[in-house]
Design a protein around this motif. Structure first.
Motif, PDB file in Angstrom:
ATOM      1  N   PHE A 148     -62.313 -75.423  16.138  1.00 32.73           N
ATOM      2  CA  PHE A 148     -62.871 -76.469  15.800  1.00 32.73           C
ATOM      3  C   PHE A 148     -62.365 -77.644  14.951  1.00 32.73           C
ATOM      4  CE2 PHE A 148     -64.936 -73.779  12.839  1.00 32.73           C
ATOM      5  CZ  PHE A 148     -65.310 -74.474  11.546  1.00 32.73           C
ATOM      6  N   VAL A 149     -62.911 -78.832  15.126  1.00 31.72           N
ATOM      7  CA  VAL A 149     -62.554 -79.899  14.085  1.00 31.72           C
ATOM      8  C   VAL A 149     -63.723 -80.407  13.408  1.00 31.72           C
ATOM      9  CG1 VAL A 149     -61.435 -82.075  13.977  1.00 31.72           C
ATOM     10  CG2 VAL A 149     -60.353 -80.019  15.062  1.00 31.72           C
ATOM     11  N   VAL A 150     -63.782 -80.743  12.301  1.00 32.35           N
ATOM     12  CA  VAL A 150     -64.970 -81.420  11.542  1.00 32.35           C
ATOM     13  C   VAL A 150     -64.303 -82.801  11.070  1.00 32.35           C
ATOM     14  CG1 VAL A 150     -66.755 -81.644   9.803  1.00 32.35           C
ATOM     15  CG2 VAL A 150     -66.143 -79.292  10.845  1.00 32.35           C
ATOM     16  N   GLN A 151     -65.015 -84.017  11.632  1.00 36.39           N
ATOM     17  CA  GLN A 151     -64.731 -84.952  11.405  1.00 36.39           C
ATOM     18  C   GLN A 151     -65.603 -85.921  10.346  1.00 36.39           C
ATOM     19  OE1 GLN A 151     -63.509 -87.283  14.926  1.00 36.39           O
ATOM     20  NE2 GLN A 151     -61.227 -86.553  14.744  1.00 36.39           N
ATOM     21  N   MET A 152     -65.238 -86.703   9.637  1.00 40.00           N
ATOM     22  CA  MET A 152     -66.248 -87.602   8.564  1.00 40.00           C
ATOM     23  C   MET A 152     -65.861 -88.865   8.858  1.00 40.00           C
ATOM     24  SD  MET A 152     -67.233 -87.131   4.746  1.00 40.00           S
ATOM     25  CE  MET A 152     -67.826 -85.558   4.820  1.00 40.00           C
ATOM     26  N   ASN A 153     -66.756 -89.692   9.309  1.00 40.83           N
ATOM     27  CA  ASN A 153     -66.488 -91.199   9.837  1.00 40.83           C
ATOM     28  C   ASN A 153     -65.209 -91.228  10.349  1.00 40.83           C
ATOM     29  OD1 ASN A 153     -68.575 -91.758   8.251  1.00 40.83           O
ATOM     30  ND2 ASN A 153     -67.341 -91.709   6.275  1.00 40.83           N
ATOM     31  N   GLY A 154     -65.060 -90.516  11.605  1.00 38.94           N
ATOM     32  CA  GLY A 154     -63.910 -90.611  12.195  1.00 38.94           C
ATOM     33  C   GLY A 154     -62.524 -89.915  11.867  1.00 38.94           C
ATOM     34  N   SER A 155     -62.431 -89.526  10.724  1.00 40.65           N
ATOM     35  CA  SER A 155     -61.275 -89.088  10.146  1.00 40.65           C
ATOM     36  C   SER A 155     -61.420 -87.388  10.013  1.00 40.65           C
ATOM     37  CB  SER A 155     -60.973 -89.486   8.702  1.00 40.65           C
ATOM     38  OG  SER A 155     -60.620 -90.886   8.773  1.00 40.65           O
ATOM     39  N   VAL A 156     -60.350 -86.517  10.315  1.00 45.41           N
ATOM     40  CA  VAL A 156     -60.475 -85.126  10.004  1.00 45.41           C
ATOM     41  C   VAL A 156     -60.582 -84.700   8.818  1.00 45.41           C
ATOM     42  CG1 VAL A 156     -59.257 -83.157  10.850  1.00 45.41           C
ATOM     43  CG2 VAL A 156     -59.135 -84.712  12.392  1.00 45.41           C
TER      44      VAL A 156
ATOM     45  N   PHE B 111     -58.068 -78.005   5.196  1.00 45.78           N
ATOM     46  CA  PHE B 111     -58.605 -78.901   4.534  1.00 45.78           C
ATOM     47  C   PHE B 111     -57.985 -80.210   4.078  1.00 45.78           C
ATOM     48  CE2 PHE B 111     -60.228 -80.487   0.280  1.00 45.78           C
ATOM     49  CZ  PHE B 111     -61.734 -80.793   0.795  1.00 45.78           C
ATOM     50  N   TYR B 112     -58.590 -81.459   4.471  1.00 42.60           N
ATOM     51  CA  TYR B 112     -57.875 -82.848   4.153  1.00 42.60           C
ATOM     52  C   TYR B 112     -58.553 -83.307   2.864  1.00 42.60           C
ATOM     53  CZ  TYR B 112     -55.822 -82.133   8.852  1.00 42.60           C
ATOM     54  OH  TYR B 112     -55.148 -81.825   9.860  1.00 42.60           O
ATOM     55  N   GLU B 113     -57.760 -83.795   2.191  1.00 44.40           N
ATOM     56  CA  GLU B 113     -58.236 -84.401   0.909  1.00 44.40           C
ATOM     57  C   GLU B 113     -59.085 -85.730   0.999  1.00 44.40           C
ATOM     58  OE1 GLU B 113     -56.929 -84.613  -3.622  1.00 44.40           O
ATOM     59  OE2 GLU B 113     -55.449 -84.584  -2.346  1.00 44.40           O
ATOM     60  N   GLU B 114     -58.377 -86.568   1.716  1.00 44.86           N
ATOM     61  CA  GLU B 114     -59.002 -88.026   1.749  1.00 44.86           C
ATOM     62  C   GLU B 114     -59.210 -88.248   3.110  1.00 44.86           C
ATOM     63  OE1 GLU B 114     -60.039 -89.493  -0.815  1.00 44.86           O
ATOM     64  OE2 GLU B 114     -59.029 -88.575  -2.553  1.00 44.86           O
ATOM     65  N   GLU B 115     -60.159 -89.196   3.354  1.00 46.78           N
ATOM     66  CA  GLU B 115     -60.341 -89.668   4.848  1.00 46.78           C
ATOM     67  C   GLU B 115     -59.062 -90.532   5.243  1.00 46.78           C
ATOM     68  OE1 GLU B 115     -63.711 -92.036   5.506  1.00 46.78           O
ATOM     69  OE2 GLU B 115     -65.027 -90.544   4.482  1.00 46.78           O
ATOM     70  N   GLY B 116     -58.623 -90.271   6.193  1.00 48.96           N
ATOM     71  CA  GLY B 116     -57.306 -90.963   7.005  1.00 48.96           C
ATOM     72  C   GLY B 116     -56.232 -89.990   6.858  1.00 48.96           C
ATOM     73  N   ASP B 117     -56.140 -88.866   5.884  1.00 51.26           N
ATOM     74  CA  ASP B 117     -54.888 -88.291   5.638  1.00 51.26           C
ATOM     75  C   ASP B 117     -54.328 -87.831   7.018  1.00 51.26           C
ATOM     76  OD1 ASP B 117     -55.071 -88.801   3.052  1.00 51.26           O
ATOM     77  OD2 ASP B 117     -55.549 -86.749   2.547  1.00 51.26           O
ATOM     78  N   ASP B 118     -52.933 -87.728   7.029  1.00 53.80           N
ATOM     79  CA  ASP B 118     -52.299 -87.306   8.195  1.00 53.80           C
ATOM     80  C   ASP B 118     -52.332 -85.679   8.279  1.00 53.80           C
ATOM     81  OD1 ASP B 118     -52.312 -89.543   9.652  1.00 53.80           O
ATOM     82  OD2 ASP B 118     -50.602 -90.133   8.814  1.00 53.80           O
ATOM     83  N   GLU B 119     -51.790 -85.321   7.018  1.00 56.19           N
ATOM     84  CA  GLU B 119     -51.575 -83.894   6.801  1.00 56.19           C
ATOM     85  C   GLU B 119     -52.648 -83.108   5.854  1.00 56.19           C
ATOM     86  OE1 GLU B 119     -49.476 -82.062   8.294  1.00 56.19           O
ATOM     87  OE2 GLU B 119     -48.337 -83.937   9.307  1.00 56.19           O
ATOM     88  N   PRO B 120     -52.951 -81.941   6.113  1.00 56.21           N
ATOM     89  CA  PRO B 120     -54.037 -81.059   5.095  1.00 56.21           C
ATOM     90  C   PRO B 120     -53.265 -80.997   3.783  1.00 56.21           C
ATOM     91  CG  PRO B 120     -53.016 -79.506   6.749  1.00 56.21           C
ATOM     92  CD  PRO B 120     -52.544 -81.222   7.193  1.00 56.21           C
ATOM     93  N   VAL B 121     -54.095 -80.812   2.729  1.00 54.38           N
ATOM     94  CA  VAL B 121     -53.867 -80.681   1.373  1.00 54.38           C
ATOM     95  C   VAL B 121     -53.926 -79.098   1.292  1.00 54.38           C
ATOM     96  CG1 VAL B 121     -56.052 -80.695   0.222  1.00 54.38           C
ATOM     97  CG2 VAL B 121     -53.989 -81.327  -0.961  1.00 54.38           C
ATOM     98  N   PHE B 122     -54.522 -78.465   2.114  1.00 59.82           N
ATOM     99  CA  PHE B 122     -54.444 -76.956   1.816  1.00 59.82           C
ATOM    100  C   PHE B 122     -54.397 -76.329   3.462  1.00 59.82           C
ATOM    101  CE2 PHE B 122     -56.674 -72.908   1.301  1.00 59.82           C
ATOM    102  CZ  PHE B 122     -55.935 -72.324   0.216  1.00 59.82           C
ATOM    103  N   GLU B 123     -53.874 -75.237   3.644  1.00 61.23           N
ATOM    104  CA  GLU B 123     -53.593 -74.740   5.120  1.00 61.23           C
ATOM    105  C   GLU B 123     -53.416 -73.275   4.968  1.00 61.23           C
ATOM    106  OE1 GLU B 123     -51.512 -76.162   9.068  1.00 61.23           O
ATOM    107  OE2 GLU B 123     -50.645 -76.581   7.272  1.00 61.23           O
ATOM    108  N   MET B 124     -54.300 -72.400   5.645  1.00 58.33           N
ATOM    109  CA  MET B 124     -54.110 -71.075   5.721  1.00 58.33           C
ATOM    110  C   MET B 124     -53.762 -70.791   7.257  1.00 58.33           C
ATOM    111  SD  MET B 124     -56.841 -69.635   3.236  1.00 58.33           S
ATOM    112  CE  MET B 124     -56.567 -67.792   3.240  1.00 58.33           C
ATOM    113  N   THR B 125     -52.882 -69.775   7.588  1.00 57.58           N
ATOM    114  CA  THR B 125     -52.400 -69.521   8.873  1.00 57.58           C
ATOM    115  C   THR B 125     -52.228 -67.802   9.069  1.00 57.58           C
ATOM    116  OG1 THR B 125     -51.176 -71.786   9.166  1.00 57.58           O
ATOM    117  CG2 THR B 125     -50.920 -69.630  10.872  1.00 57.58           C
ATOM    118  N   LEU B 126     -53.048 -67.283   9.748  1.00 58.49           N
ATOM    119  CA  LEU B 126     -52.885 -65.967   9.873  1.00 58.49           C
ATOM    120  C   LEU B 126     -51.606 -65.565  10.796  1.00 58.49           C
ATOM    121  CD1 LEU B 126     -54.471 -63.264   9.753  1.00 58.49           C
ATOM    122  CD2 LEU B 126     -55.360 -63.653  11.908  1.00 58.49           C
ATOM    123  N   VAL B 127     -50.790 -64.769  10.069  1.00 60.60           N
ATOM    124  CA  VAL B 127     -49.700 -64.203  10.681  1.00 60.60           C
ATOM    125  C   VAL B 127     -49.706 -62.730  10.834  1.00 60.60           C
ATOM    126  CG1 VAL B 127     -48.510 -66.085   9.441  1.00 60.60           C
ATOM    127  CG2 VAL B 127     -48.429 -63.963   8.200  1.00 60.60           C
TER     128      VAL B 127
END
Length: 245
Positions: A197-205, A223-239
């Motif tokens: 699932f994706v949560v968007q705020m004012n159209g930005s992920v 987690f994305y830091e600012e509206e409009g950011d293309d890349e997340p500032v923090f990411e966790m992937t189950l490996v």
């Protein structure tokens, strides 16, 4: 809400970058050790954890799979559950790893072992607490900061009691604008099938995650830091994942 998560994230990145924190709060049995990581190359073992799970991930935007979430899906810890995540962030020099293992689980309490391995610092912690107090008892430590941002987001409550399929979602308006929640696809991380699932705020992920009623922890979160950011500032992937008993 967004500013609160940014504040948590700043504190988390400081901790993961090498600063150790305190042990969990009152009412829990907790131990923590912080050591300088061995810089020599070598394989990592996890004691008696058995075979490794599949570290690959896959996705399917057209799947008709339905996920039934009860009200306590995120507290269904079972003895033997094991999770290993890779953590990436532009603010970290290298990929960090995070382990979560359920050592024992009864109706009244759960004992978990967590381990953060980041750059030159390793922090390990063991906590015993009731199912609904685990995150509180981990607070104040590097492990607790990661768990709060990665596993204890209020957005997970949006799936409580729901049956979700691809395309399901909702939208709401508030003082900060419009917030939407959409199940975009089904995915699989380390063998854990989940609803992405994706949560968007004012159209930005703003937030992304992949959750399953079969697992109290997600297969992925970002987690994305600012509206409009293309890349997340923090990411966790189950490996690596084992479902336990």
């Amino acid at each position: 809400m967004h500013s609160m998560w940014k504040t948590l994230l700043v504190a988390l990145l400081v901790l993961v970058a090498g600063c150790s924190g305190g042990v969990g709060g009152d009412g829990a049995t907790a131990t923590q050790t912080t050591t300088v990581a061995d810089t020599a190359d070598g394989d990592t073992t996890n004691g008696d954890t058995g075979e490794s799970g599949d570290s690959s991930s896959s996705e399917d935007s057209s799947s008709s799979m339905a996920f039934d979430f009860n009200q306590s899906w995120d507290e269904q810890f079972r003895e033997g559950q094991y999770y290993r995540y890779e953590i990436t962030s532009p603010n970290l020099n290298d990929t960090a790893t995070y382990e979560w293992e359920v050592l024992s689980a009864t109706e009244d309490e759960v004992t978990i072992r967590t381990k953060v391995d980041a750059e030159e610092t390793t922090s390990e912690q063991t906590v015993t607490a009731s199912r609904d107090q685990l995150y509180s008892e981990l607070s104040g430590s590097p492990s607790g900061s990661i768990a709060t941002v990665g596993f204890n987001s209020p957005y997970y409550s949006g799936v409580d009691g729901e049956t979700l399929e691809v395309g399901d979602g909702w939208e709401a308006s508030g003082t900060n604008g419009n917030v939407s929640f959409t199940v975009e696809r089904t995915s699989s991380y380390a063998g854990l099938d989940c609803a992405y699932f994706v949560v968007q705020m004012n159209g930005s992920v703003f937030w992304e995650s992949c959750v399953s009623p079969e697992s109290p922890l997600p297969g992925y979160m970002a987690f994305y830091e600012e509206e409009g950011d293309d890349e997340p500032v923090f990411e966790m992937t189950l490996v690596e994942y084992r479902p336990g008993n």
